[in-house]
Design a protein around this motif. Structure first.
Motif, short mmCIF file in Angstrom:
data_model
loop_
_atom_site.label_atom_id
_atom_site.label_comp_id
_atom_site.label_asym_id
_atom_site.label_seq_id
_atom_site.Cartn_x
_atom_site.Cartn_y
_atom_site.Cartn_z
N ALA A 19 0.86 -1.20 0.00
CA ALA A 19 0.00 0.00 0.00
C ALA A 19 0.89 1.24 0.00
N SER A 20 0.76 2.03 -1.06
CA SER A 20 1.56 3.25 -1.22
C SER A 20 1.05 4.34 -0.27
N ALA A 21 1.89 5.35 -0.06
CA ALA A 21 1.48 6.44 0.84
C ALA A 21 0.18 7.09 0.36
N SER A 22 -0.80 7.13 1.23
CA SER A 22 -2.08 7.78 0.90
C SER A 22 -2.87 7.93 2.20
N PRO A 45 1.24 7.96 5.13
CA PRO A 45 1.25 9.28 4.46
C PRO A 45 2.46 10.09 4.92
N SER A 46 2.95 10.95 4.05
CA SER A 46 4.20 11.66 4.34
C SER A 46 4.10 12.62 5.51
N ILE A 47 5.21 12.70 6.21
CA ILE A 47 5.42 13.77 7.19
C ILE A 47 6.24 14.82 6.45
N LEU A 134 11.80 8.43 1.52
CA LEU A 134 12.01 9.88 1.44
C LEU A 134 11.50 10.36 0.09
N ASN A 135 10.49 11.21 0.15
CA ASN A 135 9.89 11.72 -1.08
C ASN A 135 10.51 13.09 -1.37
N ILE A 136 11.33 13.15 -2.42
CA ILE A 136 11.99 14.43 -2.72
C ILE A 136 11.19 15.15 -3.81
N LEU A 219 -7.13 10.72 -9.66
CA LEU A 219 -6.52 9.41 -9.43
C LEU A 219 -5.89 8.92 -10.74
N SER A 220 -4.96 7.98 -10.62
CA SER A 220 -4.18 7.58 -11.80
C SER A 220 -4.95 6.59 -12.68
N SER A 221 -4.42 6.38 -13.88
CA SER A 221 -4.98 5.36 -14.79
C SER A 221 -3.84 4.44 -15.22
N ALA A 245 7.80 -0.03 -7.73
CA ALA A 245 7.07 0.65 -8.80
C ALA A 245 5.87 1.34 -8.18
N THR A 246 5.63 2.59 -8.58
CA THR A 246 4.40 3.27 -8.17
C THR A 246 3.88 4.06 -9.35
N SER A 247 2.59 4.09 -9.49
CA SER A 247 1.81 4.82 -10.50
C SER A 247 1.09 3.88 -11.45
N GLY A 248 -0.22 4.04 -11.48
CA GLY A 248 -1.03 3.44 -12.53
C GLY A 248 -1.53 2.03 -12.30
N VAL A 249 -1.30 1.45 -11.11
CA VAL A 249 -1.80 0.08 -10.89
C VAL A 249 -3.33 0.13 -10.72
N THR A 268 0.49 0.60 -4.62
CA THR A 268 -0.78 1.07 -5.17
C THR A 268 -1.50 2.00 -4.21
N ALA A 269 -2.02 3.09 -4.74
CA ALA A 269 -2.80 4.04 -3.92
C ALA A 269 -4.15 4.32 -4.59
N SER A 270 -4.12 4.82 -5.84
CA SER A 270 -5.39 5.22 -6.51
C SER A 270 -6.40 4.09 -6.55
N ALA A 271 -5.94 2.87 -6.90
CA ALA A 271 -6.87 1.75 -7.04
C ALA A 271 -7.52 1.42 -5.70
C1 LIG Z 1 -4.90 11.11 -2.08
C2 LIG Z 1 -3.45 10.78 -2.25
C3 LIG Z 1 -2.55 11.08 -1.22
C4 LIG Z 1 -1.19 10.79 -1.38
N1 LIG Z 1 -0.32 11.09 -0.36
C5 LIG Z 1 0.99 10.81 -0.52
C6 LIG Z 1 1.92 11.08 0.52
O1 LIG Z 1 1.57 11.53 1.61
N2 LIG Z 1 3.23 10.82 0.28
C7 LIG Z 1 3.68 10.28 -0.89
O2 LIG Z 1 4.88 10.05 -1.04
N3 LIG Z 1 2.81 10.00 -1.89
C8 LIG Z 1 1.50 10.24 -1.73
N4 LIG Z 1 0.64 9.95 -2.72
C9 LIG Z 1 1.15 9.34 -3.95
C10 LIG Z 1 0.95 7.82 -3.92
O3 LIG Z 1 1.66 7.24 -2.86
C11 LIG Z 1 1.40 7.18 -5.23
O4 LIG Z 1 2.82 7.26 -5.37
C12 LIG Z 1 0.78 7.82 -6.44
O5 LIG Z 1 -0.59 8.09 -6.23
C13 LIG Z 1 0.91 6.91 -7.66
O6 LIG Z 1 0.36 5.65 -7.39
P1 LIG Z 1 -1.13 5.23 -7.85
O7 LIG Z 1 -1.18 5.36 -9.33
O8 LIG Z 1 -1.28 3.82 -7.39
O9 LIG Z 1 -2.08 6.17 -7.20
C14 LIG Z 1 -0.73 10.21 -2.58
C15 LIG Z 1 -1.64 9.89 -3.58
C16 LIG Z 1 -2.99 10.15 -3.43
C17 LIG Z 1 -3.94 9.80 -4.55
#
Ligand SMILES: Cc1cc2nc3c(=O)[nH]c(=O)nc-3n(C[C@H](O)[C@H](O)[C@H](O)COP(=O)(O)O)c2cc1C
Length: 334
Positions: A19-22, A45-47, A134-136, A219-221, A245-249, A268-271
């Motif tokens: 589960a990606s940061a969300s 979720p990021s600090i 670390l999200n730069i 949200l991503s596609s 890998a992150t984005s688009g799952v 994955t976050a959007s899905a």
């Molecule tokens: C509502 C939302 C909140 C997010 N918050 C964070 C965050 O706090 N830190 C971070 O690094 N990425 C954050 N992201 C990015 C996701 O972790 C992910 O990298 C990005 O959405 C691409 O993946 P996905 O296509 O599965 O959504 C967030 C994404 C969404 C949609």
């Protein structure tokens, strides 16, 4: 059931779907729900660097005023960061998640400058995080700042966090670099144990009624996997760093493609926001079915099969990125 186990940042995981940061990882109950749904690990979720700096400013103000009860001191903390409950609440969530969950809990820091992380890094370690992501990210709006200077600041930030914590460290970076592969290797040299490809950016739109910039999170596609797919395939056999890998799952198909390119884990976050946390278990189960259906013995047998260095020719991977794709476009078929 086929063995899906993998290793990410030196952490053993039951399978590669993370589960990606969300916001789905914000509170303890949310994190437990993700674990129950089948997440192999959860990135919180990021600090934000600004949160750490703002909290430092409050402490300073309170010390200078000689009182810990000044109500005005709260004003030092911007409202959007106050909503997260402050740093202590974030650390408490890590502590309680560590106690309540068996899966790795990865803390995420968002910042683009070396300052601020040193002390906080050790607090995150003590709270029990399994690793740090670390999200730069920062828009380089200063036109006098060169790409080299921007990258150097990011490298300094990675080095500062690396020096502050012994935890495994992943760096989540964006794709908009002249040479993402070169920069990736420099990040690893600066101390990154893993790379998360790629950060997804959220540029503002313009509100035509109020004539102001307006935040607009889409949200991503699945179409968005291509950039990370390419760079994971190119990096897989040229770095020892873990690759996430992150984005688009959206379905297991994207998970499979990322693994074929060589990802150690797929985030994955959007899905999950679209379909709910249980979708992560669906992704895991469909992945297992796919691997079995294609006759692979386990995940290791298919991972990285389409990494660049293992292809007979990288022509379709590279050249097709542009000319061939444009020239082969069939108007009638589209
Ligand atoms: C509502 C939302 C909140 C997010 N918050 C964070 C965050 O706090 N830190 C971070 O690094 N990425 C954050 N992201 C990015 C996701 O972790 C992910 O990298 C990005 O959405 C691409 O993946 P996905 O296509 O599965 O959504 C967030 C994404 C969404 C949609």
């Amino acid at each position: 059931m086929i063995d899906l186990s993998t290793t990410y940042l030196g952490l053993p995981l039951a399978h590669p779907v993370v589960a990606s940061a969300s916001p789905l990882g914000r509170a303890l109950d949310d994190i437990r729900r993700l674990e129950d749904a089948g997440a192999a690990a959860v990135v919180l979720p990021s600090i934000y660097e600004e949160e750490v700096e703002a909290e430092d400013a409050i402490t300073l103000a309170l010390v200078e005023q000689g009182s810990w009860t000044q109500p005005e001191a709260g004003d030092y903390f911007p409202a959007r960061y106050r909503d997260t409950g402050g740093l202590e609440a974030r650390l408490e969530t890590i502590r309680r998640a560590r106690e309540a969950c068996d899966i790795p809990i990865i803390a995420s820091l968002n910042g683009s400058a070396p300052a601020g992380w040193v002390e906080f890094g050790s607090e995150i370690t003590q709270a029990g995080a399994s690793a740090i992501e670390l999200n730069i990210y920062r828009v380089p709006a200063d036109l006098t700042e060169s790409g080299e200077q921007v990258e150097q600041r990011w490298l300094d930030t990675v080095a500062a966090v690396r020096a502050a914590v012994a935890l495994p460290l992943a760096v989540k970076l964006g794709p908009w670099l002249s040479s993402p592969g070169h920069f990736a290797t420099r990040l690893v040299d600066a101390g990154a144990d893993g790379l998360v490809l790629f950060n997804r950016f959220y540029q503002p739109d313009i509100d035509l009624v109020t004539l102001t910039p307006k935040p607009d999170l889409q949200l991503s596609s699945p179409y968005e996997i291509r950039q990370a797919l390419l760079w994971i395939a190119l990096l897989r056999d040229r770095t020892t760093a873990s690759l996430a890998a992150t984005s688009g799952v959206e379905t297991h198909a994207e998970v499979v493609k990322y693994l074929l390119a060589g990802a150690d884990v797929v985030m994955t976050a959007s899905a999950l926001l679209r379909h709910g946390p249980n979708h992560i278990g669906v992704l895991r189960d469909r992945l297992a079915e796919w691997i079995e259906g294609r006759g692979f013995s386990d995940i290791g047998a298919m991972r990285g099969r389409l990494a660049a260095d293992r292809l007979e020719t990288t022509e379709p991977l590279l050249r097709a990125q542009y000319a061939d794709i444009l020239l082969s476009f069939d108007r009638d078929a589209s």
